[in-house]
Scaffold this motif. Sequence first.
Motif, mmCIF file in Angstrom:
data_model
loop_
_atom_site.group_PDB
_atom_site.id
_atom_site.type_symbol
_atom_site.label_atom_id
_atom_site.label_comp_id
_atom_site.label_asym_id
_atom_site.label_seq_id
_atom_site.Cartn_x
_atom_site.Cartn_y
_atom_site.Cartn_z
ATOM 1 N N ASN A 44 26.389 65.550 74.811
ATOM 2 C CA ASN A 44 25.468 65.416 73.686
ATOM 3 C C ASN A 44 26.285 65.393 72.402
ATOM 4 O O ASN A 44 27.151 66.238 72.189
ATOM 5 C CB ASN A 44 24.490 66.590 73.651
ATOM 6 N N LYS A 45 25.995 64.439 71.536
ATOM 7 C CA LYS A 45 26.749 64.318 70.299
ATOM 8 C C LYS A 45 25.817 64.589 69.118
ATOM 9 O O LYS A 45 25.379 65.695 68.917
ATOM 10 C CB LYS A 45 27.405 62.938 70.215
ATOM 11 N N THR A 46 25.495 63.573 68.368
ATOM 12 C CA THR A 46 24.593 63.745 67.227
ATOM 13 C C THR A 46 23.150 63.770 67.716
ATOM 14 O O THR A 46 22.718 62.876 68.452
ATOM 15 C CB THR A 46 24.775 62.605 66.213
ATOM 16 N N LEU A 47 22.396 64.770 67.309
ATOM 17 C CA LEU A 47 21.009 64.888 67.750
ATOM 18 C C LEU A 47 20.159 63.848 67.032
ATOM 19 O O LEU A 47 20.033 63.868 65.806
ATOM 20 C CB LEU A 47 20.485 66.299 67.461
ATOM 21 N N SER A 48 19.580 62.937 67.801
ATOM 22 C CA SER A 48 18.738 61.886 67.222
ATOM 23 C C SER A 48 17.265 62.112 67.504
ATOM 24 O O SER A 48 16.424 61.301 67.112
ATOM 25 C CB SER A 48 19.166 60.517 67.768
ATOM 26 N N LEU A 49 16.942 63.218 68.198
ATOM 27 C CA LEU A 49 15.553 63.543 68.523
ATOM 28 C C LEU A 49 14.986 64.498 67.492
ATOM 29 O O LEU A 49 15.731 65.221 66.823
ATOM 30 C CB LEU A 49 15.491 64.220 69.897
ATOM 31 N N PRO A 50 13.665 64.542 67.348
ATOM 32 C CA PRO A 50 13.073 65.594 66.505
ATOM 33 C C PRO A 50 13.443 66.964 67.045
ATOM 34 O O PRO A 50 13.430 67.194 68.261
ATOM 35 C CB PRO A 50 11.567 65.338 66.640
ATOM 36 N N LEU A 51 13.789 67.872 66.147
ATOM 37 C CA LEU A 51 14.140 69.240 66.513
ATOM 38 C C LEU A 51 13.057 70.177 66.004
ATOM 39 O O LEU A 51 12.719 70.157 64.816
ATOM 40 C CB LEU A 51 15.483 69.634 65.902
ATOM 41 N N TYR A 52 12.511 70.991 66.892
ATOM 42 C CA TYR A 52 11.491 71.976 66.519
ATOM 43 C C TYR A 52 12.023 73.366 66.831
ATOM 44 O O TYR A 52 12.438 73.651 67.960
ATOM 45 C CB TYR A 52 10.193 71.724 67.285
ATOM 46 N N THR A 53 12.005 74.249 65.842
ATOM 47 C CA THR A 53 12.537 75.590 66.027
ATOM 48 C C THR A 53 11.924 76.537 65.010
ATOM 49 O O THR A 53 11.222 76.112 64.083
ATOM 50 C CB THR A 53 14.079 75.579 65.910
ATOM 51 N N GLU A 54 12.169 77.826 65.167
ATOM 52 C CA GLU A 54 11.660 78.822 64.228
ATOM 53 C C GLU A 54 12.289 78.640 62.851
ATOM 54 O O GLU A 54 13.456 78.215 62.741
ATOM 55 C CB GLU A 54 11.962 80.240 64.731
ATOM 56 N N ASP A 55 11.546 78.974 61.815
ATOM 57 C CA ASP A 55 12.080 78.896 60.457
ATOM 58 C C ASP A 55 13.292 79.804 60.274
ATOM 59 O O ASP A 55 14.141 79.548 59.428
ATOM 60 C CB ASP A 55 11.004 79.287 59.435
ATOM 61 N N THR A 56 13.363 80.873 61.075
ATOM 62 C CA THR A 56 14.443 81.845 60.943
ATOM 63 C C THR A 56 15.688 81.474 61.752
ATOM 64 O O THR A 56 16.681 82.199 61.708
ATOM 65 C CB THR A 56 13.959 83.230 61.412
ATOM 66 N N THR A 57 15.644 80.371 62.484
ATOM 67 C CA THR A 57 16.797 79.980 63.292
ATOM 68 C C THR A 57 18.001 79.689 62.400
ATOM 69 O O THR A 57 17.900 78.889 61.464
ATOM 70 C CB THR A 57 16.477 78.728 64.130
ATOM 71 N N PRO A 58 19.146 80.317 62.654
ATOM 72 C CA PRO A 58 20.330 80.075 61.827
ATOM 73 C C PRO A 58 20.724 78.599 61.839
ATOM 74 O O PRO A 58 20.547 77.890 62.840
ATOM 75 C CB PRO A 58 21.416 80.935 62.499
ATOM 76 N N GLU A 59 21.272 78.136 60.733
ATOM 77 C CA GLU A 59 21.635 76.730 60.614
ATOM 78 C C GLU A 59 22.656 76.310 61.667
ATOM 79 O O GLU A 59 22.599 75.196 62.197
ATOM 80 C CB GLU A 59 22.190 76.455 59.214
ATOM 81 N N ALA A 60 23.592 77.201 61.999
ATOM 82 C CA ALA A 60 24.596 76.863 63.012
ATOM 83 C C ALA A 60 23.955 76.610 64.370
ATOM 84 O O ALA A 60 24.376 75.727 65.122
ATOM 85 C CB ALA A 60 25.635 77.977 63.122
ATOM 86 N N VAL A 61 22.927 77.383 64.688
ATOM 87 C CA VAL A 61 22.230 77.195 65.961
ATOM 88 C C VAL A 61 21.452 75.889 65.933
ATOM 89 O O VAL A 61 21.424 75.135 66.913
ATOM 90 C CB VAL A 61 21.309 78.386 66.256
ATOM 91 N N ARG A 62 20.814 75.586 64.799
ATOM 92 C CA ARG A 62 20.077 74.332 64.670
ATOM 93 C C ARG A 62 20.981 73.130 64.938
ATOM 94 O O ARG A 62 20.611 72.186 65.619
ATOM 95 C CB ARG A 62 19.490 74.200 63.264
ATOM 96 N N LYS A 63 22.183 73.181 64.384
ATOM 97 C CA LYS A 63 23.086 72.041 64.459
ATOM 98 C C LYS A 63 23.746 71.907 65.823
ATOM 99 O O LYS A 63 24.024 70.819 66.292
ATOM 100 C CB LYS A 63 24.170 72.157 63.377
ATOM 101 N N GLN A 64 24.014 73.041 66.468
ATOM 102 C CA GLN A 64 24.886 73.008 67.636
ATOM 103 C C GLN A 64 24.214 73.348 68.958
ATOM 104 O O GLN A 64 24.873 73.318 70.007
ATOM 105 C CB GLN A 64 26.059 73.974 67.427
ATOM 106 N N ALA A 65 22.923 73.671 68.965
ATOM 107 C CA ALA A 65 22.277 74.102 70.206
ATOM 108 C C ALA A 65 22.411 73.077 71.316
ATOM 109 O O ALA A 65 22.540 73.432 72.491
ATOM 110 C CB ALA A 65 20.800 74.408 69.951
#
Length: 331
Positions: free
Chosen positions: A43-64
């Motif tokens: 998996n490289k660049t995420l091209s799908l919609p991402l849904y997560t909690e507002d409190t999710t750290p930015e690093a987790v959002r980017k790299q999950a």
Amino acid sequence: MNNTKRCRYAKLSASLFLFLILTGCGDDSVVSPSISGINDNANKTLSLPLYTEDTTPEAVRKQAQHGLEVPSLASGTVNAFIVHTIPDGRLNYCIGYNTALKASCWTAFKWYEGFSSNNNAWNRNRWRQGETFNGYGGIGDPFQPDPVLPANVRVNLSDYNLPNNYDCGHIMGSADRLVTKEANGQTFYLSNIHPQLSAFNQQGIWYNLEDFLRRSYDTSTFRDTLYVVKGGTISDGNYTLIGDKKQLVCPKYFYMAILSYAKKYAKTNGGYSAIAFWMEHKSNSDKVSSKYVITIDELERRTGIDFFCNLPDDIENAVERSFYLSDWKLK
């Protein structure tokens, strides 16, 4: 190797790949080795919609998406990526989600020391005593719509009018996440649920396999880290529609894909090994046995999903094509 593994992703350098493994999901206590190598289908660049909690750290959002447990996000059956985290910032689990069917393709999560405890956990008896999670609960279990999904692509409680012989079947089980109240509560989101026959779910083969995984694989003597993908088939011809309005996707088959890392076996495939389980969705009280075991390669052929794509190709190819039953406490 299926066609999804021919993606034209750029090759990750050893240092970048190690960084993603260690930081991708924000779980500092996950035991991961320093691995490197060519990885054409990661998996490289995420091209799908991402849904997560507002409190999710930015690093987790980017790299999950780079976690070893997360399958390829290039699959046509997955058009949204759900990432659930608990308030302390740790990743709880991820879902590949079909927004048209309003159903999950898979749920992926990790087991490791410190995230397999049952201290201070919810259980269903507590819910029945009147406690709530996100406003749901009280009398009965706290099943609820996934709050991170837009209303137009999620299933609601009013949709779950099931026949009497069906349950709301967890994909990642409630007992798979007993480390905190929040982690356990999130397993009741309907995005992590498929309709399941009661004789398959409650005391059937699915229940027996879930229990076997927890007792046999989620132990410090077996794994340092366990990467788990569980799901039901939602590809064309592999599901039916049930419910009073025929609006709920009901898989014809369910599966589990398991990747284990154990440092003590580092001389073989870098310490990794993998196995898959496949079972028809029907009333079945069988015990766990080798009759339900297949290779990851075969599971990929049946589902069209590229599992464990974030492993270096040489390790991925080796662990996905074969297994030894004795290594997995099976006969």
